[in-house]
Design a protein around this motif. Structure first.
Motif, PDB file in Angstrom:
ATOM      1  N   LEU A 218       0.827  -1.202   0.000  1.00 19.20           N
ATOM      2  CA  LEU A 218       0.000   0.000   0.000  1.00 19.20           C
ATOM      3  C   LEU A 218       0.870   1.265   0.000  1.00 19.20           C
ATOM      4  O   LEU A 218       0.680   2.175  -0.814  1.00 19.20           O
ATOM      5  N   ILE A 219       1.842   1.308   0.905  1.00 15.45           N
ATOM      6  CA  ILE A 219       2.632   2.525   1.085  1.00 15.45           C
ATOM      7  C   ILE A 219       3.582   2.746  -0.090  1.00 15.45           C
ATOM      8  O   ILE A 219       3.833   3.879  -0.497  1.00 15.45           O
ATOM      9  N   ARG A 220       4.041   1.628  -0.691  1.00 15.90           N
ATOM     10  CA  ARG A 220       4.898   1.759  -1.871  1.00 15.90           C
ATOM     11  C   ARG A 220       4.173   2.499  -2.990  1.00 15.90           C
ATOM     12  O   ARG A 220       4.769   3.231  -3.763  1.00 15.90           O
ATOM     13  N   GLY A 221       2.847   2.347  -3.050  1.00 14.70           N
ATOM     14  CA  GLY A 221       2.081   2.955  -4.139  1.00 14.70           C
ATOM     15  C   GLY A 221       1.645   4.391  -3.867  1.00 14.70           C
ATOM     16  O   GLY A 221       0.935   4.977  -4.679  1.00 14.70           O
ATOM     17  N   LEU A 222       2.011   4.951  -2.703  1.00  7.15           N
ATOM     18  CA  LEU A 222       1.506   6.282  -2.361  1.00  7.15           C
ATOM     19  C   LEU A 222       2.555   7.353  -2.625  1.00  7.15           C
ATOM     20  O   LEU A 222       3.754   7.117  -2.503  1.00  7.15           O
ATOM     21  N   SER A 223       2.066   8.542  -2.992  1.00  6.30           N
ATOM     22  CA  SER A 223       2.971   9.691  -3.041  1.00  6.30           C
ATOM     23  C   SER A 223       2.438  10.752  -2.089  1.00  6.30           C
ATOM     24  O   SER A 223       1.351  10.619  -1.542  1.00  6.30           O
ATOM     25  N   GLY A 224       3.219  11.811  -1.876  1.00  5.92           N
ATOM     26  CA  GLY A 224       2.834  12.830  -0.908  1.00  5.92           C
ATOM     27  C   GLY A 224       3.185  12.363   0.496  1.00  5.92           C
ATOM     28  O   GLY A 224       3.834  11.336   0.686  1.00  5.92           O
ATOM     29  N   ARG A 225       2.770  13.139   1.472  1.00  7.62           N
ATOM     30  CA  ARG A 225       3.048  12.736   2.847  1.00  7.62           C
ATOM     31  C   ARG A 225       2.154  11.562   3.239  1.00  7.62           C
ATOM     32  O   ARG A 225       0.979  11.534   2.900  1.00  7.62           O
ATOM     33  N   ALA A 244       7.584  -1.011   6.244  1.00 12.39           N
ATOM     34  CA  ALA A 244       6.898  -0.598   5.014  1.00 12.39           C
ATOM     35  C   ALA A 244       7.442   0.735   4.521  1.00 12.39           C
ATOM     36  O   ALA A 244       7.610   0.949   3.314  1.00 12.39           O
ATOM     37  N   ALA A 245       7.739   1.642   5.464  1.00 12.73           N
ATOM     38  CA  ALA A 245       8.285   2.945   5.088  1.00 12.73           C
ATOM     39  C   ALA A 245       9.669   2.779   4.442  1.00 12.73           C
ATOM     40  O   ALA A 245       9.946   3.345   3.390  1.00 12.73           O
ATOM     41  N   ARG A 246      10.495   1.952   5.078  1.00 11.46           N
ATOM     42  CA  ARG A 246      11.856   1.755   4.574  1.00 11.46           C
ATOM     43  C   ARG A 246      11.810   1.177   3.161  1.00 11.46           C
ATOM     44  O   ARG A 246      12.522   1.614   2.270  1.00 11.46           O
ATOM     45  N   ASP A 247      10.905   0.222   2.978  1.00 15.79           N
ATOM     46  CA  ASP A 247      10.672  -0.380   1.663  1.00 15.79           C
ATOM     47  C   ASP A 247      10.338   0.654   0.605  1.00 15.79           C
ATOM     48  O   ASP A 247      10.657   0.489  -0.573  1.00 15.79           O
ATOM     49  N   ALA A 248       9.605   1.677   1.043  1.00 15.62           N
ATOM     50  CA  ALA A 248       9.124   2.680   0.099  1.00 15.62           C
ATOM     51  C   ALA A 248      10.061   3.885   0.050  1.00 15.62           C
ATOM     52  O   ALA A 248       9.712   4.927  -0.512  1.00 15.62           O
ATOM     53  N   ARG A 353      -6.451  11.973   1.803  1.00 18.01           N
ATOM     54  CA  ARG A 353      -7.060  10.664   1.605  1.00 18.01           C
ATOM     55  C   ARG A 353      -6.979   9.879   2.918  1.00 18.01           C
ATOM     56  O   ARG A 353      -5.927   9.823   3.548  1.00 18.01           O
ATOM     57  N   VAL A 354      -8.115   9.289   3.340  1.00 21.75           N
ATOM     58  CA  VAL A 354      -8.158   8.534   4.591  1.00 21.75           C
ATOM     59  C   VAL A 354      -8.381   7.061   4.282  1.00 21.75           C
ATOM     60  O   VAL A 354      -9.285   6.715   3.521  1.00 21.75           O
ATOM     61  N   MET A 355      -7.524   6.193   4.831  1.00 21.55           N
ATOM     62  CA  MET A 355      -7.701   4.746   4.657  1.00 21.55           C
ATOM     63  C   MET A 355      -7.905   4.108   6.031  1.00 21.55           C
ATOM     64  O   MET A 355      -7.198   4.452   6.981  1.00 21.55           O
ATOM     65  N   THR A 356      -8.864   3.187   6.118  1.00 22.34           N
ATOM     66  CA  THR A 356      -9.119   2.514   7.397  1.00 22.34           C
ATOM     67  C   THR A 356      -9.212   1.009   7.166  1.00 22.34           C
ATOM     68  O   THR A 356      -9.165   0.546   6.029  1.00 22.34           O
ATOM     69  N   ASP A 357      -9.405   0.275   8.264  1.00 22.04           N
ATOM     70  CA  ASP A 357      -9.494  -1.181   8.130  1.00 22.04           C
ATOM     71  C   ASP A 357     -10.801  -1.605   7.468  1.00 22.04           C
ATOM     72  O   ASP A 357     -10.974  -2.769   7.146  1.00 22.04           O
TER      73      ASP A 357
END
Ligand SMILES: [Zn+2]
Ligand SMILES: [Zn+2]
Length: 548
Positions: A218-225, A244-248, A353-357
Motif C-alpha cells: 500500500l505505502i509503496r504505491g503512495l505519493s505525498g506525505r 513498510a516505510a523503509r521499503d518505500a 485521503r483517509v484509509m481505514t481497516d
C-alpha cells in the motif's frame, strides 16, 4: 459476608459486562490476588469524564489480605489505572519486563516510582504468591509480552487468559504457547476465565504478517506525505509501519507523546532494535514529502492528540493537505466512533485521503475470533468456562460457544462473587462496584457530588450570586450575578437578574437575614427562581455571602 472461607472464588470489579477497565480478583484461603488494573474511556455518554476506572473500595478495605497485583500486559485497560489506584491498594506488582517498563513511566509521572515495588517476571515464568502458585503462559496479542496466568490452588487450577489470539506469525515475540496450554489441560483445569471481545466474530483474527505485507504494498504505491496512526503499544505494528516505510524509501518520524514514551519502553527492553533512529519532530520540513512517513498518536480521535490537531490544522509542526494520506491502522474502540469520524471528516475536508481497516487490509485484531476460541478450549479442556472482557452480547456468545464444545459456562458481571470450588460454580454473593473518574490529576467518584455537579453545569450552566449584608442582614451596595457558560458578562440579562436577585433578598423576613446559613439558603432559592423565570433553565446555583 464471609471472606475467610477456604473456597476458591472469582470476583471481577471491572471489565466483565463492559469493555475496558479490567480489575479481577481471586480469593483462596482468605487471601486475595488481583489481576490487572486498567482504565476505560467515558466516550459519548460521559462527556464529563474522559478517563474512568473501577472503584477498588472492596479490595482496598481488605488490602491486608491482598497478596499482590499481577498485570497481564501493557494495554491501558489492564495497566492504565495502577498509578491512579495504587495508593488504595499498596501491594507489590508482578509483570513482565516490557509491561514493567511501560508501568514505570506511568508511575514516574505520578511521583510513585519509588513507592511501588515491581517484581519483574520473565515471560512464561512461574512465581509464588502464597496461597497462589502462579505461572505465566506466553500469548500473542497486539502488544509485546502478553501473558495468560495459570493460578494453582489446593482447590483447583484456574486459567486466566488475559487478552490473547493465535497468530502463527506475530512478528514481535513468540506465538501463543499452545504446548503450555495443552500441558495445563493434561494437568486438569477447573475453570478458564477467558477473553470474549471477538466472540461474535466468525473465523480467525488474522496475522500481523498479513498486515505488514499489505502495508508494504500500500505505502509503496503512495505519493505525498503518508501518516499512519496506530496504538503506540502495538510494537509489532510500529515495526511493520517502519519496515513498510523503509521499503518505500521513506524515513519515519514519530509525532505524539505516547508514541515516544512507548518507543523508549520498547527500546529499553530490547524491541525495535533493528530499526533506524526516528526523525525528530522538528525536522519534518527538512525531508521531501515523498520520502517521509509520520507515525502519529490519536487513532481513537482523542481531542488533544497530535492527529486531532493536525486534522484541525492547528498542529505546530505538521500540516496535511491535497495529495497526502492518513492510514488508520487500528480498530475503533466502541464509544469513540463519533470522535474518530470527526477527525476523519476534517482530514477529508482538507483533501487528505483517509484509509481505514474497513477499506484496506491495515489492521488485524489482537483478540481471538471463534475458531481461535474453539482451539484454545480444545487444548485447555476446562471443566467450566467463565467469559469475561466483554459486554453481555460478547459474554453470552462466548458462553454459547463453550456450551457447543461441551464446556459448562457461568455468566457473571462486575461485582458478582463466583465460587469456583468446592462444589459446583455458583454466584454466592456480590461486592459493591462503582466507577471513578480521572478529573485533572485527581480521582473522584463518577456518581459523587463533584461529577454530578459537573454534569449539571455542562448542560445547564452555573450561576453565582454575590451579596454583602450588614449585621442585620440589610443588603449593602449592589448584588452581583455571574453565569459563565450561560450569558456574556456584558449581557443586559445579567444586570436584570442581579437587580431582581437584590430585590428578592431585600424582601426576605428580617429574622432569617440575621443567620448566615439560613440567609445563604434563602438567597440561593431566590436566585434559582429569578434565573428559572428569565432563562427557562435550572442551572447549578451558588451564593457568596459576605457579612460586613
Ligand atoms: Zn483488554
Ligand atoms: Zn489487550
Amino acid at each position: 459476608m464471609d471472606v475467610s472461607g477456604g473456597d476458591l472464588a472469582f470476583l471481577p470489579l471491572g471489565g466483565t459486562g463492559e469493555i475496558g477497565m479490567n480489575l479481577n480478583l481471586y480469593r483462596f484461603g482468605g487471601k486475595w490476588l488481583a489481576v490487572d488494573c486498567g482504565i476505560g474511556f467515558g466516550g459519548n455518554e460521559m462527556p464529563e469524564a474522559e478517563i474512568i476506572m473501577p472503584d477498588p473500595a472492596f479490595i482496598a478495605e481488605r488490602r491486608d489480605r491482598l497478596v499482590g497485583l499481577v498485570i497481564t500486559h501493557a494495554h491501558e485497560d489492564h495497566v492504565g489505572a495502577v498509578a491512579h489506584l495504587w495508593r488504595q491498594l499498596r501491594c507489590p506488582v508482578y509483570t513482565t519486563p516490557f509491561t514493567a517498563a511501560v508501568l514505570r513511566r506511568k508511575l514516574g509521572e505520578a511521583q510513585l516510582l519509588h513507592e511501588v515495588k515491581i517484581h519483574v517476571i520473565a515471560p512464561g515464568g512461574s512465581f509464588e504468591l502464597p496461597p497462589f502458585n502462579l505461572q505465566f503462559i506466553q500469548v500473542s496479542h497486539s502488544t509485546p509480552e502478553a501473558q495468560a496466568l495459570a493460578i494453582r490452588t489446593p482447590a483447583g487450577l484456574v486459567v486466566h487468559t488475559g487478552d490473547w489470539k493465535l497468530d502463527p506469525n506475530p512478528l514481535v515475540g513468540p506465538p501463543t504457547d499452545e504446548a503450555a496450554f495443552k500441558a495445563l489441560g493434561d494437568e486438569g483445569v477447573l475453570a478458564m476465565v477467558c477473553d470474549s471481545t471477538n466472540a461474535l466474530v466468525e473465523g480467525h483474527s488474522g496475522s500481523e504478517a498479513d498486515v505488514r505485507r499489505s502495508l508494504c504494498s500500500l505505502i509503496r504505491g503512495l505519493s505525498g506525505r503518508v501518516v499512519v496512526t496506530c496504538f503506540a503499544s502495538n510494537v509489532a505494528r510500529v515495526e511493520s509501519v517502519v519496515v513498510a516505510a523503509r521499503d518505500a524509501g521513506r524515513s519515519v518520524a514519530l509525532v505524539g507523546r505516547s508514541l515516544r514514551n512507548l518507543e523508549a519502553a520498547a527500546r529499553e527492553t530490547g524491541y525495535l532494535k533493528s530499526l533506524p533512529e526516528f526523525v525528530s519532530e522538528d525536522r519534518l520540513d527538512d525531508i521531501p514529502d515523498d520520502n517521509l512517513l509520520i507515525l502519529i498518536t490519536g487513532s481513537q480521535g482523542e481531542p488533544r492528540s497530535a492527529l486531532s490537531r493536525v486534522a484541525m490544522d492547528n498542529h505546530q509542526r505538521l500540516s496535511l493537505g491535497e495529495g497526502d494520506t492518513v492510514i488508520f491502522s487500528s480498530r475503533m474502540i466502541p464509544g469513540n466512533e463519533r470522535a474518530i469520524g470527526a477527525v476523519q471528516d476534517n482530514l477529508v475536508r482538507r483533501g487528505v485521503r483517509v484509509m481505514t481497516d474497513s477499506d484496506h487490509m491495515v489492521h488485524v485484531s489482537g483478540h481471538p475470533a471463534r475458531d481461535e476460541l474453539r482451539r484454545l478450549y480444545r487444548l485447555v479442556r476446562p471443566k467450566f468456562s467463565v467469559p469475561v472482557h466483554g459486554e453481555w452480547r460478547h459474554l453470552s456468545a462466548h458462553a454459547a460457544l463453550a456450551t457447543e464444545l461441551g464446556v459448562e459456562s457461568v455468566m457473571l458481571e462486575d461485582g458478582d462473587i463466583l465460587s469456583l470450588a468446592p462444589g459446583k460454580p455458583e454466584i454466592i454473593d456480590s461486592a459493591p462496584v462503582g466507577k471513578l473518574a480521572l478529573d485533572g490529576n485527581r480521582v473522584v467518584p463518577l456518581q459523587g457530588g463533584v461529577m454530578s455537579a459537573r454534569r449539571r453545569m455542562l448542560f445547564n450552566g452555573i450561576v453565582v450570586g454575590s451579596l454583602a449584608v450588614d449585621g442585620g442582614g440589610r443588603v449593602m451596595g449592589k448584588t452581583k450575578v455571574s453565569a459563565p457558560g450561560l450569558f456574556e458578562p456584558e449581557d443586559p440579562e445579567s444586570e436584570r437578574i442581579s437587580r431582581e436577585f437584590g430585590l428578592a433578598v431585600a424582601d426576605l423576613p428580617a429574622p432569617l437575614r440575621r443567620d448566615d446559613a439560613a440567609l445563604a439558603d434563602a438567597a440561593k432559592a431566590a436566585l434559582r427562581r429569578c434565573v428559572g423565570k428569565r432563562l427557562g433553565k435550572r442551572p447549578l446555583v451558588d451564593v457568596h455571602l459576605l457579612r460586613v
